[in-house]
Structures are given as structure tokens and as C-alpha cells.
Motif scaffolding. Structure first.
Motif, PDB file in Angstrom:
ATOM      1  N   SER A   1      21.643  15.722   9.660  1.00 50.84           N
ATOM      2  CA  SER A   1      20.798  16.034  10.803  1.00 50.84           C
ATOM      3  C   SER A   1      20.102  14.772  11.300  1.00 50.84           C
ATOM      4  N   LYS A   2      19.277  14.941  12.320  1.00 53.65           N
ATOM      5  CA  LYS A   2      18.617  13.798  12.952  1.00 53.65           C
ATOM      6  C   LYS A   2      17.753  13.047  11.917  1.00 53.65           C
ATOM      7  N   ILE A   3      17.885  11.711  11.934  1.00 55.35           N
ATOM      8  CA  ILE A   3      17.139  10.901  10.959  1.00 55.35           C
ATOM      9  C   ILE A   3      15.711  10.697  11.442  1.00 55.35           C
ATOM     10  N   ASP A   4      14.782  11.025  10.573  1.00 54.40           N
ATOM     11  CA  ASP A   4      13.376  10.801  10.897  1.00 54.40           C
ATOM     12  C   ASP A   4      13.009   9.384  10.457  1.00 54.40           C
ATOM     13  N   GLN A   5      12.913   8.473  11.426  1.00 51.83           N
ATOM     14  CA  GLN A   5      12.639   7.058  11.088  1.00 51.83           C
ATOM     15  C   GLN A   5      11.322   6.890  10.350  1.00 51.83           C
ATOM     16  N   GLY A   6      10.374   7.771  10.645  1.00 51.37           N
ATOM     17  CA  GLY A   6       9.068   7.707   9.977  1.00 51.37           C
ATOM     18  C   GLY A   6       9.216   7.820   8.466  1.00 51.37           C
ATOM     19  N   GLU A   7      10.157   8.665   8.030  1.00 54.54           N
ATOM     20  CA  GLU A   7      10.385   8.833   6.581  1.00 54.54           C
ATOM     21  C   GLU A   7      10.923   7.544   5.965  1.00 54.54           C
ATOM     22  N   ILE A   8      11.884   6.946   6.652  1.00 53.88           N
ATOM     23  CA  ILE A   8      12.475   5.693   6.158  1.00 53.88           C
ATOM     24  C   ILE A   8      11.388   4.623   6.054  1.00 53.88           C
ATOM     25  N   GLU A   9      10.542   4.553   7.095  1.00 57.25           N
ATOM     26  CA  GLU A   9       9.475   3.548   7.087  1.00 57.25           C
ATOM     27  C   GLU A   9       8.522   3.777   5.922  1.00 57.25           C
ATOM     28  N   GLN A  10       8.234   5.040   5.654  1.00 61.48           N
ATOM     29  CA  GLN A  10       7.318   5.352   4.551  1.00 61.48           C
ATOM     30  C   GLN A  10       7.911   4.926   3.204  1.00 61.48           C
ATOM     31  N   ILE A  11       9.191   5.213   3.006  1.00 62.64           N
ATOM     32  CA  ILE A  11       9.845   4.814   1.748  1.00 62.64           C
ATOM     33  C   ILE A  11       9.839   3.283   1.635  1.00 62.64           C
ATOM     34  N   ASP A  12      10.060   2.613   2.768  1.00 56.23           N
ATOM     35  CA  ASP A  12      10.022   1.142   2.760  1.00 56.23           C
ATOM     36  C   ASP A  12       8.648   0.610   2.388  1.00 56.23           C
ATOM     37  N   ILE A  13       7.602   1.330   2.763  1.00 61.59           N
ATOM     38  CA  ILE A  13       6.238   0.897   2.394  1.00 61.59           C
ATOM     39  C   ILE A  13       6.075   0.958   0.873  1.00 61.59           C
ATOM     40  N   TYR A  14       6.551   2.049   0.273  1.00 65.16           N
ATOM     41  CA  TYR A  14       6.449   2.166  -1.196  1.00 65.16           C
ATOM     42  C   TYR A  14       7.220   1.033  -1.876  1.00 65.16           C
ATOM     43  N   LYS A  15       8.388   0.741  -1.321  1.00 70.80           N
ATOM     44  CA  LYS A  15       9.229  -0.323  -1.898  1.00 70.80           C
ATOM     45  C   LYS A  15       8.538  -1.682  -1.777  1.00 70.80           C
ATOM     46  N   LYS A  16       7.935  -1.903  -0.629  1.00 68.28           N
ATOM     47  CA  LYS A  16       7.226  -3.162  -0.396  1.00 68.28           C
ATOM     48  C   LYS A  16       6.065  -3.286  -1.387  1.00 68.28           C
ATOM     49  N   GLU A  17       5.349  -2.194  -1.586  1.00 64.79           N
ATOM     50  CA  GLU A  17       4.221  -2.224  -2.524  1.00 64.79           C
ATOM     51  C   GLU A  17       4.704  -2.504  -3.953  1.00 64.79           C
ATOM     52  N   PHE A  18       5.846  -1.933  -4.285  1.00 69.59           N
ATOM     53  CA  PHE A  18       6.441  -2.168  -5.604  1.00 69.59           C
ATOM     54  C   PHE A  18       6.725  -3.663  -5.789  1.00 69.59           C
ATOM     55  N   ILE A  19       7.392  -4.253  -4.807  1.00 67.02           N
ATOM     56  CA  ILE A  19       7.777  -5.664  -4.917  1.00 67.02           C
ATOM     57  C   ILE A  19       6.538  -6.560  -4.951  1.00 67.02           C
ATOM     58  N   GLU A  20       5.541  -6.221  -4.121  1.00 64.91           N
ATOM     59  CA  GLU A  20       4.306  -7.029  -4.125  1.00 64.91           C
ATOM     60  C   GLU A  20       3.619  -6.982  -5.491  1.00 64.91           C
ATOM     61  N   ALA A  21       3.633  -5.809  -6.099  1.00 62.92           N
ATOM     62  CA  ALA A  21       3.009  -5.670  -7.423  1.00 62.92           C
ATOM     63  C   ALA A  21       3.750  -6.527  -8.438  1.00 62.92           C
ATOM     64  N   MET A  22       5.074  -6.478  -8.394  1.00 64.03           N
ATOM     65  CA  MET A  22       5.865  -7.259  -9.356  1.00 64.03           C
ATOM     66  C   MET A  22       5.704  -8.764  -9.105  1.00 64.03           C
ATOM     67  N   GLU A  23       5.548  -9.136  -7.840  1.00 59.11           N
ATOM     68  CA  GLU A  23       5.388 -10.562  -7.523  1.00 59.11           C
ATOM     69  C   GLU A  23       3.990 -11.055  -7.868  1.00 59.11           C
ATOM     70  N   ASP A  24       3.080 -10.145  -8.092  1.00 55.79           N
ATOM     71  CA  ASP A  24       1.726 -10.520  -8.473  1.00 55.79           C
ATOM     72  C   ASP A  24       1.642 -10.525 -10.005  1.00 55.79           C
ATOM     73  N   ASP A  25       2.231 -11.541 -10.608  1.00 55.32           N
ATOM     74  CA  ASP A  25       2.195 -11.715 -12.060  1.00 55.32           C
ATOM     75  C   ASP A  25       2.709 -10.472 -12.790  1.00 55.32           C
ATOM     76  N   LEU A  26       3.806  -9.937 -12.276  1.00 55.00           N
ATOM     77  CA  LEU A  26       4.508  -8.852 -12.963  1.00 55.00           C
ATOM     78  C   LEU A  26       3.574  -7.665 -13.260  1.00 55.00           C
ATOM     79  N   ASN A  27       2.968  -7.149 -12.202  1.00 52.84           N
ATOM     80  CA  ASN A  27       2.054  -6.025 -12.390  1.00 52.84           C
ATOM     81  C   ASN A  27       2.849  -4.717 -12.450  1.00 52.84           C
ATOM     82  N   THR A  28       3.407  -4.462 -13.613  1.00 54.10           N
ATOM     83  CA  THR A  28       4.281  -3.290 -13.761  1.00 54.10           C
ATOM     84  C   THR A  28       3.503  -1.983 -13.628  1.00 54.10           C
TER      85      THR A  28
END
Ligand code: ZN
Length: 462
Positions: A335-362
Motif C-alpha cells: 500500500s501507499k508508503i507513509d514517508q513519516g514512518e520511514i523518517e521516524q525509523i531513521d531518527i531512531y537509527k540516527k540516535e543509535f549511531i550517535e550514541a555508539m559514536e559517543d564513546d560507545l554508549n551502548t
């Protein structure tokens, strides 16, 4: 990426020696017994560092050794009346099993054994003697710490204090009480190698210096280990390596904090000493891995049953999300792709990477996995487009892999579950409710929960 460097006591931007390449050396176990929970911490933490560098596209060389010749191994061998090699082999094998349970080390990992590097150790020691930085006393060779520049620079210890503290146990042979053994003369019945100084074996510190130099070069990017190794082990590695090569030994030093059990130091005498395999009898070892990643690696971490049970539930929630996404993938449509959902998942991913890049904040990185989980449960259903479900699933699994999580092997195959569901549906049609209930209970025992919905039977893993 920022890493806390013990050498400077600062979080620093990580700059590799060679662009896009990283060499990491982590002190491994002395193999005279099963590894305990405390040993598992550096293994899991720095394995996660390895995974994150691979994720970021680095060409990674990850070295973690086995100290397979040591006083502790020899003592155990003598007690059991077997050769030292037999003890070392037995516990290396046990380590490999435990490591598998903890999902450690796949790609880019080398496990050198110290005894495979005795000749380069002899050459290294001879090099130090030639430079006047080591001396032989009747078959024992010592490093002369007065020849080391800035001895104490890693652990920030004051040499004068150390010297006065060490006087009590001063050996007759040493010129300075802080001098340490590079080569130990073999006692009667001990394993030995021939050397220019007679029969003997290497000291512990020289092993790591030589394996790091041989496998990664004179200067390595990252040297890591538990904070209890800062002094004297790592300090001595720096002293001998930098004295020999005249170059910095490691650009970044990373140390993990200590682990306590029920708020006390783990010790055999307190009766709170647990091996990894003992934990494995009660919990899936993935829960232990999850636990070790649940705190920032430099902080102390406290192990107890309640925390493990909470984390076991937390991990189950992530597995349920994985299952739910797999289920939705089966039934979702394009069905029609809700871009807002994709953007939201990308935000979580970005936060994950930022945490790991900040001295491996697992710990923070794990929070992002739970954000994805919550988002899935709250927002997705059978009307969500297949693309969004697939994108979320792929992101969850990609990030979980960086932490080495969600690797549990399924005990019951999906086909088997679907067959049983079909059998149960048939039984219900025939009004054989007893059989239908049995199948439901049977699946429940295997961790599979059935839900009868208007669209048919749904299932999920507990
Ligand atoms: Zn070491």
C-alpha cells in the motif's frame, strides 16, 4: 567517533593511523580455568567496538590473545598432575564454547596463543638488552624501568610512591623494585623454551607487547582491556614497547570498569563467584551479553538476579517485536508508503549511531532499539505498507547486529508452528476441542502464544 582515551583522560575524536583501517588489541584470558562474569565484560564490550567499526565500513583487525603459559597454568597443571599444555588446551576450548554463547568474534578476529610467539619474544627481549634497557641475572631477564620514558604515564602513578610501596617485596636480583621479568628461568619440571639466557619462559607483559607488534605493527590504533590491567600490565607493555621501537605503542587506550556481584567485589571466598557457564545454566547467555551492554562500559556494573530477570524480559520484548514484524511482513500489502514512518525509523537509527559514536554508549543505543519496538507495537498493523514494515525490520536487525543481539537460534521452526496451527484449526472445525487445546498448550510450552483474531490465528514467541 569519540572514544575516551585513558592516556589523556579525555574523550577524543578517533583518528586511525591509516584511513578507514583500525587495529585493536584486547588482552585476553589466562587459560587456567573457566572464564567468569568479570572476564566476559571486556570480551563483550570490545567485541561490540569491533562490530561497530565494521558497521562503519572500517577494515578491522581485531586481536585478542590467549595467555597459555603462566604461573597459574603451571600451578594448576602440577595440582592435577598433567602437562601445562593440557590445561591450556582444555580452557581454550571451554572459552571458545562460552564465546559462542555470548556471540563473540566472527569476522576480522584473530586469537593468537602466546606460546606461538616465543621466538619473536626472545628477539624483542634481546633488542632491549642490546639497548641497555634489560639485564640478565642468572637466567632471569628484567626490564630496567629507569630506561623507560615517562613510566607511569598511563596509570598516572607516581614512580617514587610506587618504588617505596614496592620495597617490601623487593627481589635481590632487581636493580629497581619496579623492574619486571621479561624472561623467567625454568624451575625443575616446568615447561621451558631454549633462549640465549638458558631454559625459561616469557613473562606475562612481554607476551601482549610482542603479539600486538607482530600482528598489528609498532604502533597500534587501540589497545583495550579491563581497568584493573592499567597497572602494572599495560604500563609495562608501554614501557618495553616504546623503549624498543622509540614509537608510541598505542594511540588510544580503552578500559572497561569493574563488575560487582550484589554490590560486592566478586571473589571465591565471598561465595559470589560465577563462571559464564554457571550463568548459562540459568539464563540464555544472550541475556548476559545484553546485561553487559546495558551500562556504559566505563562505569562499574552490578550483577544480580533481579537485573538479569528484568533484562531477560526486555530481550523478550525485542524478540516479540521481531516476530511481530515478521508476521506483519507475511500479510502486509504494497500500500501507499507513509514517508513519516520511514523518517521516524531513521531518527531512531540516527540516535543509535550517535550514541555508539559517543564513546560507545551502548546503554543509549539499546534505548533506540526499544524505541523501534514501541513504535512498531503502537503504530503498525496489517494495514501498514509492506515497504515500511520491511524497512523497520531491516533497521532493527541491522542495529541489533551491531550490538551482537537477537542472534538466538529458533528452537521450533516456523513451518512446524504453521502446521500445528493448521491441525488445530482443523480440530476445532471438527469440534475436537480437546485436541485443539492440547496443541495450544503444546505450543505454549515451546514459547509460542496463539491468538484467535477475526483475520485468523496469529502467533508470537514469548
Ligand atoms: Zn595484555
Amino acid at each position: 567517533m569519540k572514544l575516551y582515551n585513558t592516556l589523556t583522560r579525555k574523550k577524543e575524536e578517533f583518528i586511525p593511523i591509516e584511513e578507514n583501517k583500525v587495529g585493536i588489541y584486547v588482552c585476553g584470558p589466562t587459560v587456567y580455568d573457566y572464564i567468569h562474569v568479570g572476564n566476559a565484560r571486556p570480551a563483550v564490550i570490545f567485541d561490540t567496538l569491533r562490530r561497530f567499526f565494521i558497521y562503519k565500513g572500517y577494515d578491522v583487525k581485531y586481536i585478542t590473545n590467549f595467555t597459555d603459559i603462566d604461573d597459574k597454568i603451571i600451578n594448576r597443571a602440577n595440582t592435577e598432575g598433567v602437562p601445562a599444555k593440557e590445561i591450556a588446551d582444555k580452557y581454550i576450548e571451554a572459552f571458545v564454547e562460552d564465546a559462542k554463547g555470548l556471540n563473540l568474534y566472527e569476522e576480522n578476529t584473530t586469537h593468537p596463543r602466546a606460546t606461538e610467539f616465543v621466538q619473536p619474544m626472545i628477539d624483542f627481549i634481546q633488542g632491549l638488552i642490546d639497548k641497555g634497557a634489560a639485564y640478565n641475572v642468572d637466567g632471569n631477564v628484567y626490564f630496567n624501568i629507569e630506561k623507560a620514558k615517562n613510566y607511569g604515564k598511563l596509570s598516572k602513578k607516581n614512580i617514587e610512591d610506587l618504588i617505596s610501596g614496592a620495597r617490601v617485596e623487593v627481589s635481590q636480583e632487581k636493580k629497581n623494585p619496579l623492574d619486571f621479568a621479561l624472561w623467567k628461568k625454568a624451575k625443575e619440571g616446568e615447561p621451558y623454551w631454549e633462549s640465549p639466557w638458558g631454559k625459561g619462559r616469557p613473562g606475562w607483559h612481554i607476551e601482549c607487547s610482542v603479539m600486538a607488534k607482530t600482528l598489528l605493527g609498532d604502533t597500534i590504533d587501540i589497545h583495550a582491556g579491563g581497568e584493573d590491567l592499567q597497572f602494572p600490565h599495560h604500563e609495562n607493555e608501554i614501557a618495553q614497547s616504546e623503549t624498543l621501537t622509540g614509537k608510541p605503542f598505542a594511540n588510544y587506550w580503552m578500559h572497561n570498569g569493574m563488575l560487582t556481584i550484589d554490590d560486592r567485589k566478586m571473589s571465591k571466598s565471598l561465595g559470589n563467584f560465577f563462571t559464564v557457564r554457571e550463568i548459562g545454566e540459568e539464563f540464555d547467555l544472550e541475556v548476559l551479553r545484553f546485561f553487559l551492554l546495558s551500562a556504559h562500559y566505563r562505569n562499574p556494573i552490578n550483577f544480580n538476579r533481579e537485573v538479569m530477570e528484568q533484562l531477560e524480559n526486555g530481550l523478550d520484548r525485542l524478540y516479540n517485536t521481531k516476530k511481530n514484524l515478521e508476521y506483519l511482513l507475511d500479510i502486509a500489502e504494497d500500500s501507499k508508503i507513509d514517508q513519516g514512518e520511514i523518517e521516524q525509523i531513521d531518527i531512531y537509527k540516527k540516535e543509535f549511531i550517535e550514541a555508539m559514536e559517543d564513546d560507545l554508549n551502548t546503554a543509549h543505543a539499546i534505548a533506540s532499539l526499544f524505541d523501534i519496538s514501541k513504535h512498531t507495537n503502537t503504530n503498525f498493523d496489517e494495514k501498514t505498507s509492506k515497504y515500511v514494515i520491511q524497512y523497520t525490520y531491516d533497521t532493527l536487525m541491522e542495529l541489533a547486529k551491531v550490538l551482537g543481539l537477537l542472534y538466538r537460534k529458533e528452537e521450533i521452526l516456523e513451518e512446524e508452528i504453521l502446521e500445528l496451527i493448521e491441525k488445530r484449526t482443523q480440530a476445532r472445525k471438527e469440534k475436537n476441542y480437546q485436541l485443539a487445546d492440547e496443541i495450544r498448550e503444546d505450543l505454549k510450552a515451546k514459547g509460542i502464544i496463539l491468538e484467535d483474531t477475526s483475520e485468523g490465528v496469529k502467533w508470537k514467541r514469548l
